[in-house]
Design a protein around this motif. Structure first.
Motif, PDB file in Angstrom:
ATOM      1  N   LEU A 183       0.917  -1.148  -0.009  1.00 28.00           N
ATOM      2  CA  LEU A 183       0.049  -0.106   0.051  1.00 28.00           C
ATOM      3  C   LEU A 183       0.911   1.319  -0.025  1.00 28.00           C
ATOM      4  CD1 LEU A 183      -2.982  -0.374   2.636  1.00 28.00           C
ATOM      5  CD2 LEU A 183      -3.051  -0.486  -0.055  1.00 28.00           C
ATOM      6  N   LYS A 184       0.386   2.289  -0.936  1.00 26.20           N
ATOM      7  CA  LYS A 184       0.989   3.277  -0.956  1.00 26.20           C
ATOM      8  C   LYS A 184       0.360   4.425  -0.084  1.00 26.20           C
ATOM      9  CE  LYS A 184       1.137   3.885  -5.296  1.00 26.20           C
ATOM     10  NZ  LYS A 184       1.072   4.459  -6.831  1.00 26.20           N
ATOM     11  N   MET A 185       0.494   4.821   1.067  1.00 30.51           N
ATOM     12  CA  MET A 185      -0.191   5.330   2.029  1.00 30.51           C
ATOM     13  C   MET A 185       0.562   6.701   2.598  1.00 30.51           C
ATOM     14  SD  MET A 185      -1.928   4.164   5.697  1.00 30.51           S
ATOM     15  CE  MET A 185      -2.708   4.959   6.700  1.00 30.51           C
ATOM     16  N   ARG A 186      -0.247   7.915   2.501  1.00 35.71           N
ATOM     17  CA  ARG A 186       0.233   9.200   3.098  1.00 35.71           C
ATOM     18  C   ARG A 186       0.185   8.937   4.679  1.00 35.71           C
ATOM     19  NH1 ARG A 186      -0.775  13.087   7.087  1.00 35.71           N
ATOM     20  NH2 ARG A 186       0.434  14.820   6.407  1.00 35.71           N
ATOM     21  N   ILE A 187       1.120   8.837   5.240  1.00 33.37           N
ATOM     22  CA  ILE A 187       1.429   8.755   6.855  1.00 33.37           C
ATOM     23  C   ILE A 187       2.912   9.263   6.987  1.00 33.37           C
ATOM     24  CG2 ILE A 187       2.306   6.305   6.476  1.00 33.37           C
ATOM     25  CD1 ILE A 187       1.117   5.813   9.147  1.00 33.37           C
ATOM     26  N   PRO A 188       3.051  10.346   7.784  1.00 33.55           N
ATOM     27  CA  PRO A 188       4.420  10.792   8.049  1.00 33.55           C
ATOM     28  C   PRO A 188       4.950  10.196   9.392  1.00 33.55           C
ATOM     29  CG  PRO A 188       2.638  12.244   9.022  1.00 33.55           C
ATOM     30  CD  PRO A 188       1.900  10.999   8.356  1.00 33.55           C
ATOM     31  N   GLY A 189       6.373  10.813   9.622  1.00 31.92           N
ATOM     32  CA  GLY A 189       7.010  10.404  10.838  1.00 31.92           C
ATOM     33  C   GLY A 189       7.121   8.959  11.242  1.00 31.92           C
ATOM     34  N   LEU A 190       7.255   8.684  12.439  1.00 32.45           N
ATOM     35  CA  LEU A 190       7.456   7.409  13.000  1.00 32.45           C
ATOM     36  C   LEU A 190       6.659   6.425  12.338  1.00 32.45           C
ATOM     37  CD1 LEU A 190       8.985   8.273  16.304  1.00 32.45           C
ATOM     38  CD2 LEU A 190      10.188   7.584  14.698  1.00 32.45           C
ATOM     39  N   ILE A 219      -1.857   7.700  -4.596  1.00 28.40           N
ATOM     40  CA  ILE A 219      -1.634   6.928  -3.199  1.00 28.40           C
ATOM     41  C   ILE A 219      -2.982   5.942  -3.049  1.00 28.40           C
ATOM     42  CG2 ILE A 219      -0.287   8.603  -1.949  1.00 28.40           C
ATOM     43  CD1 ILE A 219      -2.771   9.641  -0.541  1.00 28.40           C
ATOM     44  N   ASP A 220      -2.984   4.880  -2.106  1.00 23.39           N
ATOM     45  CA  ASP A 220      -3.884   3.831  -2.180  1.00 23.39           C
ATOM     46  C   ASP A 220      -4.721   4.225  -0.815  1.00 23.39           C
ATOM     47  OD1 ASP A 220      -2.904   2.432  -4.328  1.00 23.39           O
ATOM     48  OD2 ASP A 220      -1.222   1.753  -3.111  1.00 23.39           O
ATOM     49  N   ALA A 221      -4.035   5.088   0.134  1.00 22.12           N
ATOM     50  CA  ALA A 221      -4.730   5.158   1.410  1.00 22.12           C
ATOM     51  C   ALA A 221      -4.122   6.616   2.113  1.00 22.12           C
ATOM     52  CB  ALA A 221      -4.517   4.024   2.437  1.00 22.12           C
ATOM     53  N   THR A 222      -4.621   6.963   3.078  1.00 21.27           N
ATOM     54  CA  THR A 222      -4.294   8.025   3.789  1.00 21.27           C
ATOM     55  C   THR A 222      -4.701   8.090   5.230  1.00 21.27           C
ATOM     56  OG1 THR A 222      -3.905  10.380   3.523  1.00 21.27           O
ATOM     57  CG2 THR A 222      -5.892   9.410   3.198  1.00 21.27           C
ATOM     58  N   GLU A 223      -3.858   8.563   5.893  1.00 21.25           N
ATOM     59  CA  GLU A 223      -4.370   9.173   7.320  1.00 21.25           C
ATOM     60  C   GLU A 223      -4.211  10.452   7.049  1.00 21.25           C
ATOM     61  OE1 GLU A 223      -2.429  10.635  10.116  1.00 21.25           O
ATOM     62  OE2 GLU A 223      -1.114  11.161   8.204  1.00 21.25           O
ATOM     63  N   TRP A 224      -5.194  11.207   8.170  1.00 19.83           N
ATOM     64  CA  TRP A 224      -5.047  12.581   8.096  1.00 19.83           C
ATOM     65  C   TRP A 224      -5.143  12.947   9.483  1.00 19.83           C
ATOM     66  CZ3 TRP A 224      -2.731  16.864   6.985  1.00 19.83           C
ATOM     67  CH2 TRP A 224      -3.143  18.047   7.016  1.00 19.83           C
ATOM     68  N   VAL A 225      -6.123  13.376   9.930  1.00 17.54           N
ATOM     69  CA  VAL A 225      -6.337  13.715  11.518  1.00 17.54           C
ATOM     70  C   VAL A 225      -7.409  13.154  12.489  1.00 17.54           C
ATOM     71  CG1 VAL A 225      -6.396  15.625  13.150  1.00 17.54           C
ATOM     72  CG2 VAL A 225      -5.472  16.178  11.085  1.00 17.54           C
ATOM     73  N   GLY A 226      -8.591  13.543  11.989  1.00 12.93           N
ATOM     74  CA  GLY A 226      -9.965  13.087  12.680  1.00 12.93           C
ATOM     75  C   GLY A 226     -11.049  13.299  12.026  1.00 12.93           C
ATOM     76  N   PRO A 227     -12.181  13.005  12.085  1.00 13.46           N
ATOM     77  CA  PRO A 227     -13.379  13.236  11.674  1.00 13.46           C
ATOM     78  C   PRO A 227     -13.573  14.833  11.246  1.00 13.46           C
ATOM     79  CG  PRO A 227     -14.092  11.506  13.187  1.00 13.46           C
ATOM     80  CD  PRO A 227     -12.494  11.992  13.432  1.00 13.46           C
ATOM     81  N   TYR A 243     -10.750   3.492   9.515  1.00 12.57           N
ATOM     82  CA  TYR A 243     -10.158   2.590  10.428  1.00 12.57           C
ATOM     83  C   TYR A 243      -9.881   3.423  11.712  1.00 12.57           C
ATOM     84  CZ  TYR A 243     -10.525  -2.062   8.014  1.00 12.57           C
ATOM     85  OH  TYR A 243     -11.186  -2.969   7.367  1.00 12.57           O
ATOM     86  N   TYR A 244     -10.206   2.855  12.986  1.00 12.21           N
ATOM     87  CA  TYR A 244      -9.763   3.460  14.070  1.00 12.21           C
ATOM     88  C   TYR A 244      -8.969   2.305  14.967  1.00 12.21           C
ATOM     89  CZ  TYR A 244     -13.633   1.324  16.252  1.00 12.21           C
ATOM     90  OH  TYR A 244     -14.786   0.492  16.656  1.00 12.21           O
ATOM     91  N   PRO A 245      -8.382   2.524  15.948  1.00 12.22           N
ATOM     92  CA  PRO A 245      -7.681   3.970  16.215  1.00 12.22           C
ATOM     93  C   PRO A 245      -6.743   4.393  15.643  1.00 12.22           C
ATOM     94  CG  PRO A 245      -6.993   2.340  17.865  1.00 12.22           C
ATOM     95  CD  PRO A 245      -7.804   1.599  16.908  1.00 12.22           C
ATOM     96  N   GLY A 246      -6.125   5.772  15.778  1.00 13.55           N
ATOM     97  CA  GLY A 246      -4.988   5.985  15.223  1.00 13.55           C
ATOM     98  C   GLY A 246      -3.772   5.795  15.820  1.00 13.55           C
TER      99      GLY A 246
END
Length: 369
Positions: A183-190, A219-227, A243-246
Motif C-alpha cells: 500500500l502507498k499510504m500518506r503517513i508521516p513520521g515514525l 496513493i492507495d490510502a491516507t491518514e490525516w487527522v480525525g473526523p 479505520y480506528y484507532p490512530g
C-alpha cells in the motif's frame, strides 16, 4: 499700607514663578520616568496548513490573534497559509533563516533536519494529549525540545493538539497485517517507518495535496487527522473504509516555531505574551477537536455512508511490536534523540502505571464490556 501691598504683590509673583518652576520640574521628571512609546512590531507566521483550514489552520490563526490582542497591538502577527509565502514543508527552514519570525506545524515534517523533533509530535502507541502536556510542561520535555532545535536558532512551544487521531482511509478491508503490504499510504513520521517495516510505502504529503492524490490513485490510502478535519477535506469521497484507532498518532502535538533572534529582540513583557499565548492556543485546539469530532463522525457514517471499522486486535499487536523496534532505533540516530527517547520512555512508563488506575480505570467503569 502701600509698602505692604507692594510686598504682597511681589511675593505673589515670586510664588507664581516658584510654582510654575515646580510644575515644569514635575513634568520633566514625569517625562523622564514614563517609558518611551514602544514601536509596533509585526511578525509573519508561516504554516504547513491550508489557509483558514478548520482546526489546524484556524488554530494558527487563533495563536496569532491571541498574541496581537494580548499585546494590545504592539506585536501584530500575520498568518500565511501553506504556499502563500513558503511551501508547506518549508516552514522550519523559513523560521530558521528568519524569513518568518514564527511557524506553525508538526515536528515529524522536518525529521530529516531535526530527527528528535518527531518525539514531540507523535510516537506510535505513545503518549496521549494529556500525557504529552504533562511530559512537555512538567516532565523535562520542553527543555529537551529547546535543546534539539537550538542549532537551528528556533524556540519550540506546544501550540495545539488533535487528541487521538483516526487510523486512516482505505479502499480495501484491513483484516490482517499482510493487507498493508504494497500500500502507498500518506503517513508521516515514525508511523510511516512502521508502515514501511510491514511492507507498505509511506508517502509524505502536505494536507492540501492529500485528497487529489487519493482520488487520482497516486496513493492507495491516507491518514490525516480525525473526523472534524477529514470531513472538511472530503476524504469520504475518495475512500470507503475508515479505520480506528490512530495507533500512529495517539496525541499529536502541533508546534509553534519561534525565531530565536526575533524573540530576543522583544521586550520581556512581549516575550511573556508570546509564550503564554502558545499555552492558551494549545488548550484551545484540543478542546475544539474534542467538541467537534463526534458530530463530524456521525455525519460521515450516517449521511455519507462511510464504513467505520476497528483495526483487528491482531493487527494492532503486530504494529505495536514493530513500533517499539522503530522507536528504539530512532533513539540511536544522534545524541539528542537518545536523551529525548530516555525522557519520553520514562514518562510513558509512569503515565501508564498512573492511568491504569485513573483515566483507563474510569473509562472501563463508564463503559463496561
Amino acid at each position: 499700607m502701600l509698602k505692604r501691598r507692594s510686598f504682597l504683590a511681589t511675593a505673589a509673583v515670586a510664588l507664581s514663578v516658584f510654582m510654575a518652576g515646580c510644575g515644569e520640574q514635575k513634568q520633566e521628571a514625569a517625562a523622564e520616568a514614563a517609558p518611551a512609546a514602544q514601536e509596533k512590531v509585526t511578525w509573519k507566521m508561516v504554516t504547513t496548513w491550508p489557509k483558514n483550514f478548520p482546526g489546524l489552520g484556524t488554530g494558527a490563526n487563533n495563536l496569532a490573534e491571541l498574541i496581537t490582542e494580548m499585546s494590545d497591538g504592539r506585536l501584530e502577527v500575520k498568518v500565511y497559509g501553506a504556499g502563500e509565502l513558503v511551501g508547506a514543508l518549508d516552514v522550519f527552514d523559513a523560521v530558521s533563516r528568519g524569513t518568518a519570525e514564527m511557524g506553525h506545524g508538526a515536528g515529524y515534517y522536518w525529521k530529516g533536519k531535526a530527527p528528535a523533533g518527531q518525539f514531540f509530535a507523535a510516537v506510535p502507541f505513545g503518549l496521549t494529549a494529556q500525557e504529552m502536556n504533562g511530559w512537555i510542561y512538567n516532565g523535562g520535555g520542553l527543555e529537551l525540545w529547546a535543546e534539539a532545535y537550538e542549532p537551528f536558532g528556533i524556540i519550540p512551544m506546544p501550540a495545539g493538539n488533535t487528541g487521538v487521531q483516526m487510523g486512516g482511509w482505505f479502499n480495501k478491508e484491513i483484516n490482517q497485517i499482510s493487507d498493508l503490504e504494497g500500500l502507498k499510504m500518506r503517513i508521516p513520521g515514525l508511523g510511516g517507518e512502521v508502515l514501511k517495516r510491514v511492507g507498505g510505502t509511506p508517502v509524505l504529503l502536505p494536507g492540501g495535496e492529500i485528497f487529489p492524490s487519493l482520488q487520482s490513485g497516486a496513493i492507495d490510502a491516507t491518514e490525516w487527522v480525525g473526523p472534524y478535519n477529514d470531513l472538511a477535506f472530503g476524504l469520504h469521497k475518495a475512500a470507503k473504509y475508515y479505520y480506528y484507532p490512530g495507533w500512529h498518532e495517539p496525541g499529536t502535538t502541533l508546534e509553534a516555531l519561534i525565531n530565536k533572534q526575533a524573540f530576543e529582540k522583544l521586550p520581556k513583557d512581549l516575550q511573556s505574551i508570546v509564550l503564554a499565548a502558545t499555552r492558551v492556543a494549545n488548550a484551545d485546539m484540543l478542546a475544539e477537536f474534542t467538541a467537534r469530532n463526534n458530530a463530524a463522525l456521525e455525519s460521515l457514517v450516517n449521511e455519507h455512508k462511510v464504513e467505520l471499522r476497528p483495526y483487528p486486535q491482531e493487527v494492532l499487536t503486530q504494529l505495536q511490536a514493530v513500533a517499539d523496534e522503530v522507536v528504539a532505533e530512532q533513539a540511536e540516530v544522534d545524541e539528542i534523540s537518545k536523551k529525548v527517547y530516555d525522557s519520553y520512555k520514562s514518562f510513558r512508563d509512569q503515565a501508564i502505571d498512573w492511568h491504569a488506575i485513573s483515566e483507563q480505570a474510569m473509562l472501563n467503569a463508564r463503559n463496561p464490556q
